[in-house]
Design a protein around this motif. Sequence first.
Motif, PDB file in Angstrom:
ATOM      1  N   GLU A 274       0.842  -1.255   0.123  1.00 18.82           N
ATOM      2  CA  GLU A 274      -0.126  -0.099  -0.131  1.00 18.82           C
ATOM      3  C   GLU A 274       0.843   1.247  -0.107  1.00 18.82           C
ATOM      4  O   GLU A 274       0.604   2.161  -0.724  1.00 18.82           O
ATOM      5  N   ILE A 275       1.693   1.191   0.869  1.00 20.08           N
ATOM      6  CA  ILE A 275       2.957   2.430   0.798  1.00 20.08           C
ATOM      7  C   ILE A 275       3.568   2.700  -0.624  1.00 20.08           C
ATOM      8  O   ILE A 275       3.787   3.775  -1.145  1.00 20.08           O
ATOM      9  N   LEU A 276       3.859   1.509  -1.104  1.00 19.60           N
ATOM     10  CA  LEU A 276       4.756   1.719  -2.285  1.00 19.60           C
ATOM     11  C   LEU A 276       3.666   1.986  -3.709  1.00 19.60           C
ATOM     12  O   LEU A 276       4.209   2.880  -4.500  1.00 19.60           O
ATOM     13  N   THR A 277       2.393   1.578  -3.425  1.00 22.49           N
ATOM     14  CA  THR A 277       1.289   1.977  -4.394  1.00 22.49           C
ATOM     15  C   THR A 277       1.458   3.850  -4.323  1.00 22.49           C
ATOM     16  O   THR A 277       1.137   4.388  -5.227  1.00 22.49           O
ATOM     17  N   ASP A 278       1.265   4.221  -2.993  1.00 25.74           N
ATOM     18  CA  ASP A 278       1.334   5.601  -2.742  1.00 25.74           C
ATOM     19  C   ASP A 278       2.540   6.179  -3.564  1.00 25.74           C
ATOM     20  O   ASP A 278       2.264   7.198  -4.037  1.00 25.74           O
ATOM     21  N   ALA A 279       3.608   5.513  -3.174  1.00 28.39           N
ATOM     22  CA  ALA A 279       4.872   6.259  -3.507  1.00 28.39           C
ATOM     23  C   ALA A 279       4.977   6.241  -5.258  1.00 28.39           C
ATOM     24  O   ALA A 279       5.382   7.240  -5.815  1.00 28.39           O
ATOM     25  N   GLN A 280       4.252   5.431  -5.942  1.00 33.19           N
ATOM     26  CA  GLN A 280       4.316   5.306  -7.083  1.00 33.19           C
ATOM     27  C   GLN A 280       3.513   6.579  -7.951  1.00 33.19           C
ATOM     28  O   GLN A 280       3.807   6.706  -9.189  1.00 33.19           O
ATOM     29  N   ARG A 281       2.872   7.150  -7.016  1.00 33.29           N
ATOM     30  CA  ARG A 281       2.016   8.484  -7.732  1.00 33.29           C
ATOM     31  C   ARG A 281       3.067   9.889  -7.655  1.00 33.29           C
ATOM     32  O   ARG A 281       2.584  10.784  -8.083  1.00 33.29           O
ATOM     33  N   SER A 282       4.246   9.395  -7.264  1.00 35.47           N
ATOM     34  CA  SER A 282       5.213  10.645  -7.195  1.00 35.47           C
ATOM     35  C   SER A 282       5.637  11.167  -8.587  1.00 35.47           C
ATOM     36  O   SER A 282       5.248  10.301  -9.746  1.00 35.47           O
ATOM     37  N   PRO A 283       5.774  12.533  -8.519  1.00 40.72           N
ATOM     38  CA  PRO A 283       6.135  13.200  -9.792  1.00 40.72           C
ATOM     39  C   PRO A 283       7.289  12.782 -10.497  1.00 40.72           C
ATOM     40  O   PRO A 283       8.185  12.415  -9.990  1.00 40.72           O
ATOM     41  N   SER A 284       7.309  12.718 -11.908  1.00 46.69           N
ATOM     42  CA  SER A 284       8.630  12.052 -12.594  1.00 46.69           C
ATOM     43  C   SER A 284       8.711  12.888 -13.831  1.00 46.69           C
ATOM     44  O   SER A 284       7.716  13.341 -14.600  1.00 46.69           O
ATOM     45  N   LEU A 285       9.977  13.161 -14.366  1.00 46.29           N
ATOM     46  CA  LEU A 285      10.047  13.879 -15.472  1.00 46.29           C
ATOM     47  C   LEU A 285       9.756  13.069 -16.706  1.00 46.29           C
ATOM     48  O   LEU A 285      10.362  11.846 -16.911  1.00 46.29           O
ATOM     49  N   LEU A 286       8.788  13.737 -17.572  1.00 51.40           N
ATOM     50  CA  LEU A 286       8.426  13.210 -18.699  1.00 51.40           C
ATOM     51  C   LEU A 286       7.816  11.667 -18.411  1.00 51.40           C
ATOM     52  O   LEU A 286       7.670  11.004 -19.318  1.00 51.40           O
ATOM     53  N   ASN A 287       7.216  11.538 -16.987  1.00 52.79           N
ATOM     54  CA  ASN A 287       6.739  10.197 -16.790  1.00 52.79           C
ATOM     55  C   ASN A 287       7.539   8.956 -16.998  1.00 52.79           C
ATOM     56  O   ASN A 287       7.319   8.143 -17.177  1.00 52.79           O
ATOM     57  N   SER A 288       8.948   9.334 -16.717  1.00 54.94           N
ATOM     58  CA  SER A 288       9.932   8.400 -16.906  1.00 54.94           C
ATOM     59  C   SER A 288      10.085   7.155 -15.960  1.00 54.94           C
ATOM     60  O   SER A 288      10.287   6.188 -16.305  1.00 54.94           O
ATOM     61  N   GLN A 289       9.580   7.560 -14.778  1.00 55.26           N
ATOM     62  CA  GLN A 289       9.445   6.426 -13.714  1.00 55.26           C
ATOM     63  C   GLN A 289      10.781   5.656 -13.514  1.00 55.26           C
ATOM     64  O   GLN A 289      10.658   4.568 -13.629  1.00 55.26           O
ATOM     65  N   PRO A 290      11.892   6.439 -13.632  1.00 50.83           N
ATOM     66  CA  PRO A 290      13.111   5.467 -13.348  1.00 50.83           C
ATOM     67  C   PRO A 290      13.437   4.471 -12.403  1.00 50.83           C
ATOM     68  O   PRO A 290      14.294   3.731 -12.287  1.00 50.83           O
ATOM     69  N   TRP A 291      12.621   4.745 -11.020  1.00 49.27           N
ATOM     70  CA  TRP A 291      12.992   3.959 -10.056  1.00 49.27           C
ATOM     71  C   TRP A 291      12.450   2.362 -10.182  1.00 49.27           C
ATOM     72  O   TRP A 291      11.531   2.194 -10.979  1.00 49.27           O
TER      73      TRP A 291
END
Length: 217
Positions: free
Chosen positions: A28-45
């Motif tokens: 649940e915590i990681l699902t929240d974190a997945q909503r973090s802003p990201s440059l060009l929606n790159s989601q590099p994490w």
Amino acid sequence: MDFKEVLDKERATRKFTDQRVSEKVIREILTDAQRSPSLLNSQPWRVYVAMGKAVKNIRADFKELIEKGEQPREDFAALMKVEWDTFPSQNMSTMSDTLNYFLRGEMTQFDEAQVNLFNAPVLVFLTIPKKSPAWSVYDLGTFSQTLMLSAVDHGLCTMPAHAIVKFPDVIRKYMDIPDDEAIGMGIGLGYKDKRASINGYRSKRVPLDKIVKFAKE
């Protein structure tokens, strides 16, 4: 939980209890974190969660290397040259002085906490591709902060620390992390040991006017 309450409770926890953390809550915590802003929606994490025996093995190997006098060899050292400016250097010096005063000279508590990886029952390792622009480091930071705030909202405590990622070869020994990913951040999750005096310390922030300038004309 009210946001200001979450923000007030979000602080470094340097000693956790052995109480188990639910995998459901971590998801649940990681699902929240997945909503973090990201440059060009790159989601590099990418996220790697160590629990149970994996944590014990990593902690034991880290401790053995530290006792042998091994120097840190974290992945981010190859990406960024650490050369602190005067202002952050002064802030770090202030923390060192106030922490020593708070512990009444018993700084061994601080050192032992790091060696034992804060007794965290869960270690979360966050990575980005080694072929990443500097913006991906920023993205990793936003992901980390969202993760930690969500953890507090779920009743957990957190500890982001360099001590958790300084031997990436050990981490890879127990976690399936590819060599082309840089292990940039390690966060301990769990429940705070309320009996540990080191958990009562809270670092101070500089006055707002020392970091902010407004241009009105």
